[in-house]
Design a protein around this motif. Structure first.
Motif, mmCIF file in Angstrom:
data_model
loop_
_atom_site.group_PDB
_atom_site.id
_atom_site.type_symbol
_atom_site.label_atom_id
_atom_site.label_comp_id
_atom_site.label_asym_id
_atom_site.label_seq_id
_atom_site.Cartn_x
_atom_site.Cartn_y
_atom_site.Cartn_z
ATOM 1 N N VAL A 19 2.425 1.545 4.855
ATOM 2 C CA VAL A 19 3.894 1.532 4.952
ATOM 3 C C VAL A 19 4.456 2.399 3.822
ATOM 4 C CG1 VAL A 19 4.180 -0.676 6.167
ATOM 5 C CG2 VAL A 19 3.942 -0.673 3.661
ATOM 6 N N ARG B 296 12.868 -5.210 -6.259
ATOM 7 C CA ARG B 296 13.062 -4.568 -4.940
ATOM 8 C C ARG B 296 13.666 -5.568 -3.961
ATOM 9 N NH1 ARG B 296 14.218 -0.885 -1.649
ATOM 10 N NH2 ARG B 296 12.746 0.804 -1.133
ATOM 11 N N SER C 111 5.733 6.183 2.111
ATOM 12 C CA SER C 111 6.727 7.183 2.550
ATOM 13 C C SER C 111 6.106 8.140 3.566
ATOM 14 C CB SER C 111 7.209 7.987 1.318
ATOM 15 O OG SER C 111 7.581 7.084 0.266
ATOM 16 N N THR D 246 13.621 9.946 1.999
ATOM 17 C CA THR D 246 12.429 10.777 2.258
ATOM 18 C C THR D 246 12.673 11.696 3.456
ATOM 19 O OG1 THR D 246 11.124 8.856 1.557
ATOM 20 C CG2 THR D 246 9.923 10.636 2.679
ATOM 21 N N TYR E 275 -6.385 7.170 1.638
ATOM 22 C CA TYR E 275 -6.388 5.694 1.692
ATOM 23 C C TYR E 275 -7.261 5.208 2.858
ATOM 24 C CZ TYR E 275 -2.517 5.336 -1.684
ATOM 25 O OH TYR E 275 -1.741 5.381 -2.832
ATOM 26 N N ARG F 20 5.659 -1.575 -2.479
ATOM 27 C CA ARG F 20 6.934 -1.792 -3.199
ATOM 28 C C ARG F 20 8.133 -1.181 -2.469
ATOM 29 N NH1 ARG F 20 5.482 -3.924 -7.984
ATOM 30 N NH2 ARG F 20 3.462 -3.383 -8.900
ATOM 31 N N ASP G 186 3.148 4.869 13.616
ATOM 32 C CA ASP G 186 4.610 4.876 13.446
ATOM 33 C C ASP G 186 5.275 3.724 14.203
ATOM 34 O OD1 ASP G 186 7.045 5.572 12.477
ATOM 35 O OD2 ASP G 186 7.222 7.516 13.554
ATOM 36 N N ASP H 182 13.145 4.705 3.716
ATOM 37 C CA ASP H 182 12.586 6.015 4.085
ATOM 38 C C ASP H 182 13.676 7.061 4.312
ATOM 39 O OD1 ASP H 182 9.999 7.119 4.377
ATOM 40 O OD2 ASP H 182 10.400 7.454 6.529
ATOM 41 N N ALA I 192 -2.597 12.223 1.211
ATOM 42 C CA ALA I 192 -2.779 10.901 0.567
ATOM 43 C C ALA I 192 -3.021 9.811 1.618
ATOM 44 C CB ALA I 192 -1.533 10.562 -0.258
ATOM 45 N N THR J 157 10.752 0.604 16.092
ATOM 46 C CA THR J 157 11.665 -0.487 15.698
ATOM 47 C C THR J 157 13.101 -0.328 16.199
ATOM 48 O OG1 THR J 157 12.173 0.798 13.719
ATOM 49 C CG2 THR J 157 10.417 -0.870 13.514
ATOM 50 N N LYS K 46 8.228 12.587 11.773
ATOM 51 C CA LYS K 46 8.980 11.487 12.420
ATOM 52 C C LYS K 46 9.614 11.994 13.721
ATOM 53 C CE LYS K 46 10.130 7.689 10.850
ATOM 54 N NZ LYS K 46 9.550 6.333 11.079
ATOM 55 N N HIS L 155 -1.250 -1.012 -2.737
ATOM 56 C CA HIS L 155 -1.134 0.140 -3.634
ATOM 57 C C HIS L 155 0.321 0.618 -3.600
ATOM 58 C CE1 HIS L 155 -5.674 0.971 -3.166
ATOM 59 N NE2 HIS L 155 -5.472 0.928 -4.495
ATOM 60 N N ASP L 156 0.838 1.161 -4.685
ATOM 61 C CA ASP L 156 2.125 1.877 -4.679
ATOM 62 C C ASP L 156 2.164 2.797 -5.874
ATOM 63 O OD1 ASP L 156 5.032 2.592 -4.654
ATOM 64 O OD2 ASP L 156 5.052 1.087 -3.061
ATOM 65 N N ALA M 188 11.070 -3.731 10.941
ATOM 66 C CA ALA M 188 9.699 -3.227 10.739
ATOM 67 C C ALA M 188 8.758 -4.331 10.232
ATOM 68 C CB ALA M 188 9.732 -2.079 9.741
HETATM 69 N N1 LIG Z 1 12.139 0.472 10.777
HETATM 70 C C1 LIG Z 1 11.488 1.022 9.694
HETATM 71 O O1 LIG Z 1 11.871 0.823 8.534
HETATM 72 C C2 LIG Z 1 10.296 1.887 9.970
HETATM 73 C C3 LIG Z 1 9.955 2.117 11.306
HETATM 74 C C4 LIG Z 1 8.852 2.936 11.567
HETATM 75 C C5 LIG Z 1 8.130 3.503 10.508
HETATM 76 N N2 LIG Z 1 8.487 3.249 9.209
HETATM 77 C C6 LIG Z 1 7.756 3.901 8.159
HETATM 78 O O2 LIG Z 1 7.434 2.970 7.123
HETATM 79 C C7 LIG Z 1 7.310 3.706 5.896
HETATM 80 C C8 LIG Z 1 8.059 3.003 4.804
HETATM 81 O O3 LIG Z 1 9.400 2.973 5.068
HETATM 82 P P1 LIG Z 1 10.365 2.346 3.927
HETATM 83 O O4 LIG Z 1 11.735 2.310 4.485
HETATM 84 O O5 LIG Z 1 9.751 1.113 3.384
HETATM 85 O O6 LIG Z 1 10.267 3.501 2.815
HETATM 86 P P2 LIG Z 1 10.477 3.286 1.248
HETATM 87 O O7 LIG Z 1 10.766 4.626 0.720
HETATM 88 O O8 LIG Z 1 11.424 2.174 0.990
HETATM 89 O O9 LIG Z 1 9.030 2.780 0.785
HETATM 90 C C9 LIG Z 1 7.969 3.657 0.729
HETATM 91 C C10 LIG Z 1 7.058 3.162 -0.413
HETATM 92 O O10 LIG Z 1 5.883 3.965 -0.386
HETATM 93 C C11 LIG Z 1 5.548 4.277 -1.725
HETATM 94 N N3 LIG Z 1 4.675 5.477 -1.693
HETATM 95 C C12 LIG Z 1 4.998 6.749 -1.403
HETATM 96 N N4 LIG Z 1 3.932 7.544 -1.433
HETATM 97 C C13 LIG Z 1 2.862 6.720 -1.767
HETATM 98 C C14 LIG Z 1 1.488 6.938 -1.974
HETATM 99 N N5 LIG Z 1 0.983 8.174 -1.834
HETATM 100 N N6 LIG Z 1 0.707 5.882 -2.294
HETATM 101 C C15 LIG Z 1 1.231 4.619 -2.399
HETATM 102 N N7 LIG Z 1 2.544 4.361 -2.214
HETATM 103 C C16 LIG Z 1 3.340 5.418 -1.915
HETATM 104 C C17 LIG Z 1 6.878 4.497 -2.388
HETATM 105 O O11 LIG Z 1 6.730 4.385 -3.806
HETATM 106 C C18 LIG Z 1 7.699 3.369 -1.785
HETATM 107 O O12 LIG Z 1 7.585 2.187 -2.556
HETATM 108 C C19 LIG Z 1 7.824 5.101 6.192
HETATM 109 O O13 LIG Z 1 6.749 6.005 6.399
HETATM 110 C C20 LIG Z 1 8.564 4.943 7.474
HETATM 111 O O14 LIG Z 1 8.591 6.143 8.296
HETATM 112 C C21 LIG Z 1 9.577 2.467 8.933
#
Ligand SMILES: NC(=O)c1ccc[n+]([C@@H]2O[C@H](COP(=O)([O-])OP(=O)(O)OC[C@H]3O[C@@H](n4cnc5c(N)ncnc54)[C@H](O)[C@@H]3O)[C@@H](O)[C@H]2O)c1
Ligand SMILES: NC(=O)c1ccc[n+]([C@@H]2O[C@H](COP(=O)([O-])OP(=O)(O)OC[C@H]3O[C@@H](n4cnc5c(N)ncnc54)[C@H](O)[C@@H]3O)[C@@H](O)[C@H]2O)c1
Ligand SMILES: NC(=O)c1ccc[n+]([C@@H]2O[C@H](COP(=O)([O-])OP(=O)(O)OC[C@H]3O[C@@H](n4cnc5c(N)ncnc54)[C@H](O)[C@@H]3O)[C@@H](O)[C@H]2O)c1
Ligand SMILES: NC(=O)c1ccc[n+]([C@@H]2O[C@H](COP(=O)([O-])OP(=O)(O)OC[C@H]3O[C@@H](n4cnc5c(N)ncnc54)[C@H](O)[C@@H]3O)[C@@H](O)[C@H]2O)c1
Ligand code: NA
Ligand code: NA
Lengths: 399, 399, 399, 399
Positions: free
Chosen positions: D150, D81, D152, D269, D190, D24, D230, D266, D186, D233, D279, D71-72, D341
């Motif tokens: 994907v 969203r 947090s 976070t 998973y 989500r 990671d 993120d 966590a 991007t 990060k 899962h979320d 991403a």
């Molecule tokens: N360009 C990018 O956006 C990019 C690049 C590299 C890495 N990432 C990584 O991707 C991840 C997601 O980024 P985002 O911008 O979508 O963040 P976001 O905060 O929009 O989404 C994270 C989602 O993870 C869920 N979540 C958190 N802990 C959880 C858990 N224990 N179990 C299940 N769900 C859980 C949250 O509820 C949220 O819906 C981050 O770790 C980020 O570092 C993103």
């Protein structure tokens, strides 16, 4: 020894002293070499606001009337420091041999400074500093001497220290000094010595210096003019210029990110978060005042030794316009920090010496030069310029 | 029908017309949607200078009193154009359905424009344009109508055409028109029709429009106020803001490179070097005036279809400071050109309507809004703002 | 005198000549000072690709074995030019006195060049240039001499001139020269003289030089290796680096705007649109090849005297990603153009001399160094690097 | 239930599952909408590396064979969203109604996630997560399911926790879980559930996930392929592209300053220093590897809510060239982070599903997609691309 009466408003005669606290630093050494070069017609007056007609009309002292001296902790010769500044790109290498002789003379007039970590009792230190200033004035037959702080940035004084304890008023301060305490940060010890020697003060740094309420009182009692704080040379200069454009065009600034990289001079000092705190405080003040609302955005000052004397500021402004349109302005300012600071130090010294000549007292309307202007809440550069020009016109008529 | 006497200086009553020449363009359509949205509280007043207290105090007409009309050559509906602007990021898509009805009403009041390439004799065209304005005023019971040129940029009129031939004075113009000639560029034909219909004029474009000496004379005879030329929305706005900082800090600007990229709206028009010439002329004027010396540097306006409605200006300023230190400032301005222009069109229309109400005549002190301000050599944005604020204060007292 | 047989592939003995056409220019003088400084351990090998292990393994001649000479039209001494380059920030001032003697010796080996505007018949000129090279080799006992073109950029040769007339084949060329015509641009006259003197050629400029089909034929007949064209030092280097990233990440580049500002050296030459045409052509070639589709975007090379020896390239890349997301990358490359070019000239000279030693012939796989690589359509820098490394490994085994 | 044998190397039949942990979030929701849109031909395949011929040749599963689940912790619907992502500029608003139905179906397959702060014992949680995956596979008749993290960003696991205590080996882990402890972060819980359900894993985040040695052992025992960590991007993608250019041109990078601003996803976070640490670690890794020496320079990740879904990276590279010439490269990367991403998440899922089909095991050669590639020290993007292309060719022949 105090001298608070109005003197002859006509163009002052006699030699005048510029005493730099931190004279051996990047800004200090660039200021000394600059004065020597410009007055010997070895360099144009580019960068000197005091050479612009709207400011020169104040009847400012010519650089030929100026004698340079100062305090510093270090022992690196001005010549050595100037060489390092030349290889760092701040000064033209070819200039140094042409001012070598006079530079050595100035070097000879520099005296050891004071800082709290040595064993010297603060009262004795203040007396020593005061004597240095009085000897400087006597030995060189100077009508007036202005003391300019270009020493390393100090950490801010915690606010509670201003409302109780030795800094609460002049009497408490005298008692503490007499009791062998060291209540003043070094920058303020220099100010007390300066005022006691009848010298007006300029604080080019964000250090406490003259901004302690107790020292504002000493200046008032001495009838002395003073100016501060923290020279506005790069990013803050651009904020004071650009923020009014967003405000008057009704454009809503959502965030203003400020990234600063510098290597030489104060760069190393500002790597210490405690000391950087005072610089970060002065830098943040203007934006909210001009835009009328707090603005989100990171503010970093990063020490990057590799950048040497070059200061690079990268700002990213994100703003909203008509019907919610999201837009941005990003700028990169790449400048030799000390070459931007030094001419302003010369300008401020001449303006304050002229103010002293015509009997002005208290914080002077010099916000145009400062990040954190004493006695003013005006941060718009154009408004600060208008105030400076009006004041210079009055000084010119010996108001 | 002319009305040049001073009317009651108190807040005007009755409805007022804003007539856009080029209403179906990017700026035109954004202006119409903007007025409808802001007056229906569907969008905040961000971007509207006329909503700032220092300007609103002039007693400006509320947007609720405004009726919109205009001329255009195209036939694309305002709704269709607004949709394209929304997908181009200028307008919020959600806004369009909420203003659809009023937008259609405005569309119904748009009349076919005039340009010299059709067979229509210019004299007949001017009469037609004048009649459209008079009908617009009568049908909507409007106290006053302001005509604002937001049509495509035209090529400049060669200077020699101003000193002999049909444009030399009013009589020669009338004779030429009567003889079936077409001496006026389209932008100026609209101005003549407006003045004959007793309407003040705003030129938001760099086209000749009201700047032909013969039309300045017509405005004088009609006792009408007018304002121009060429809205200051991006790069030139920043030059008018930044150049004074370099000047007052005595920093010598060696070169100022200006690169402009835009895709939508006028972008395609400006790909024609002849038409771009007038835009390049207005853009270059301010810098030399502010810095006091000509400044080297390339100036390009490039049509980049891929950039759509986004206007990106990249400027690189190379300057010299104290003792010859070489430094630089580079900025990138990324904005939705029409979203920057439209609110200024609304501001100018309200200010000129208010000037008309209080009986002001001739070129108005509105340099704050223009790249090439009529009747002024002041290009510093802060000075232009001070002049605007002072004028608005006078308008507020019905001066 | 031609020498096209394979020589002993082991490390060559004896001295080798680097002959610079345009030796007195920014790139020429920087190259000479650089060779003298690096081989005297007065400067590190930073910038020299030929000192990287993957390239040095080719068994390249040490700089101690190199003798420098050249042709130029100008008469400014190398010492004078080097001083100007030092004040322009390209060369460290302190270095010049330490190489003064050797610099004078090189200066003494420079011979007057040739260009078509003088009265000298081209045939005689080619003979003169050839003799200069042969005398240079004989007087200095050189095993081989490479001729590197770092002269001012010439206008391109119109394509039709390549398919009929004197340039159509070797016989037609000889006939035209014998008939007193001047069919070759200066850059190609030098190449003909070089090939006749048995010297391989490097074209560091976008001028026609060795790229005339008739001269490719002469090289083939002489069994000589050659390399070109137009050193890749700034913006094109970045395009060759960044464009593959967009391609392999399936990001669609919609437009790539390229703005180049330079003051010194070739800058003035490129202010002439005709000459700039050949530079603009080589610069545009790579992008379309790498991205696989033509890319919209302005490309300007502006002469800004104020920028001196500094070359500033500002590129704005607008691209589309997943689901139509519009994104951008902007970069500013600020470099001393000649300091970027000179080490590549040294690398190319050493690589071509080694190729000559081991008997390689025809256009060499040196795309890594060029905007417009002869005999290759590969423009991705990483792929060009892999090809260079593979070739050097073969040269190392005396392939 | 494990499935570690090699299956038919020919193009796989049957439906395949992509299970997003953190479905989500910004990246999760963009990935889901993207898959639905691309496979319905509502959007082009721009951004999808897996659609490039050199990668598609691996015989990757078509998007039509894909079933999405996940899962979320949150409960915001994917539709809600997606609307926020559209208003934030990541997704085209017009797309959402066209995928609404399928989006709701995916929403229905999302299950509540697990994090250590709830009361649920970790052993029970792992079983629950495992059952969710098995039910997902059974209910949808899926040949294989890949689990992509994907969620947090989590704080890193202290190194000492890896060498003693419950994470030291599989037996110790099982004992701790059986004893009611919660030894796994966590992200790793998973991964354990996925491996126990016979599912390969992709870690798109810098969280511990599959990189705990004990879980690498579990994957080995299960004979499962996995990839991480990671997603690369933005800024790191550019470092992996540009750093090799400096290295191969023998230019010495003195400092590389990295400033990152982001608001959405993120961003919030990463405002927590502990979580940002992981990060920052992955971001710093590549540069030193490619340049062969540590590089000075600040690295900041700033949460700027005002920037929403836009990620802006400003990097300033200061480097030294021939004879000590000081030069710089500054770039600004402005991108919708999640739009960069999501396509990589789709690519990785398809590649790992194909690897599973042909029986590959262990960390896969997918460094091209990651800041911190498992089982590889190669950080040069071009070299990573070559490795990916070679691997895909082998997968295509069902190696
Ligand atoms: N360009 C990018 O956006 C990019 C690049 C590299 C890495 N990432 C990584 O991707 C991840 C997601 O980024 P985002 O911008 O979508 O963040 P976001 O905060 O929009 O989404 C994270 C989602 O993870 C869920 N979540 C958190 N802990 C959880 C858990 N224990 N179990 C299940 N769900 C859980 C949250 O509820 C949220 O819906 C981050 O770790 C980020 O570092 C993103
Ligand atoms: N553009 C600019 O360079 C700029 C702008 C605004 C303010 N300033 C301020 O100017 C000051 C000097 O900057 P700099 O770059 O020259 O720094 P620097 O480190 O080069 O010089 C500081 C000098 O102060 C001396 N010093 C330190 N403590 C002292 C003390 N107690 N007594 C006497 N001397 C002392 C040091 O020995 C050194 O010589 C800093 O406070 C800085 O914040 C500089
Ligand atoms: N930031 C800005 O967008 C900005 C700033 C300053 C000035 N301007 C000026 O505003 C004008 C409009 O810009 P735009 O982007 O909307 O251009 P546009 O091309 O989108 O719109 C121009 C409109 O004028 C109409 N038109 C052309 N000739 C006409 C004529 N003779 N009579 C009536 N209508 C005519 C066209 O049909 C079109 O609808 C231009 O002159 C431009 O230079 C724009
Ligand atoms: N980064 C770089 O500087 C760079 C990169 C790629 C290519 N180049 C090419 O290198 C060449 C030199 O650049 P520069 O900056 O040194 O230019 P420059 O103007 O400083 O030097 C050119 C020299 O060539 C000489 N010359 C001109 N015509 C000649 C002729 N017919 N015979 C002999 N000498 C002649 C001139 O007298 C001058 O000394 C240009 O063609 C340029 O396009 C330079
Ligand atoms: Na050059
Ligand atoms: Na994100």
């Amino acid at each position: 020894m105090t001298d608070s009466g109005r003197t002859n408003p006509a163009r002052g005669q006699g030699r005048l002293g510029i005493w730099l606290v931190g004279a051996r630093g990047s800004v200090g050494a660039t200021t000394v070499v600059g004065v020597l070069a410009v007055r010997a017609r070895l360099a144009p007056s580019t960068g000197l606001v005091s050479e612009l007609p709207e400011v020169a009309c104040a009847g400012l002292p010519g650089l030929d009337r100026v004698v340079l001296g100062g305090h510093d902790l270090g022992d690196e010769s001005l010549a050595k420091r100037a060489e390092r500044l030349a290889s760092g790109g701040v000064l033209p290498a070819g200039l140094l041999p042409l001012v070598a002789e006079e530079l050595a003379a100035v070097d000879g007039r520099l005296r050891p400074g004071y800082h709290r970590e040595t064993g010297e009792p603060q009262a004795a230190a203040v007396d020593r500093l005061q004597r240095d200033l009085e000897e400087f004035r006597a030995e060189n037959g100077l009508a007036h001497v202005v003391v300019v702080d270009v020493a390393s940035t100090e950490a801010p004084v915690p606010t509670e220290a201003l409302t109780e304890g030795p800094l609460v008023d002049v009497e408490a301060l005298d008692r503490a000094l007499a009791a062998g305490e060291a209540p003043l940060p070094a920058s303020s010890a220099y100010v007390l010595a300066a005022y006691r020697a009848g010298c007006p003060v300029v604080s080019f740094t964000p250090s406490p210096g003259p901004r302690l309420p107790v020292l504002e009182e000493v200046a008032r009692r001495q009838g002395l003019p003073w100016a501060g704080s923290d020279g506005k040379t790069g990013e803050t200069l651009l904020k004071a210029t650009l923020a009014p454009m967003f405000a008057t065009r009704a454009l809503h600034v959502g965030s203003w990110a400020s990234y600063n990289m510098l290597g030489g001079g104060d760069g190393a000092t500002l790597a210490d978060p405690e000391r950087a705190a005072s610089k970060l405080a002065t830098k943040a003040r203007g934006l909210e005042a001009i835009l009328g609302h707090p603005v989100e955005g990171p503010m970093h000052i990063d020490y990057v030794a590799d950048h040497g004397e070059v200061k690079t500021a990268v700002d990213h402004v994100s703003f909203e316009g008509f019907l919610g349109a999201r837009m941005s302005l990003q700028f990169t300012w790449t400048g030799y920090d000390s070459a931007l600071a030094a001419p302003l130090v010369v300008d401020l010294a001449r303006l304050v010496l002229r103010a002293r000549e015509v009997g002005e007292t208290g914080p002077l309307p010099l916000g145009f030069f400062f990040k954190d202007p004493a006695g003013s809440t005006e941060h718009r550069l154009s408004a600060q310029w208008d105030a400076l020009v009006a004041w210079c016109a009055r000084l010119g008529e010996g108001a």
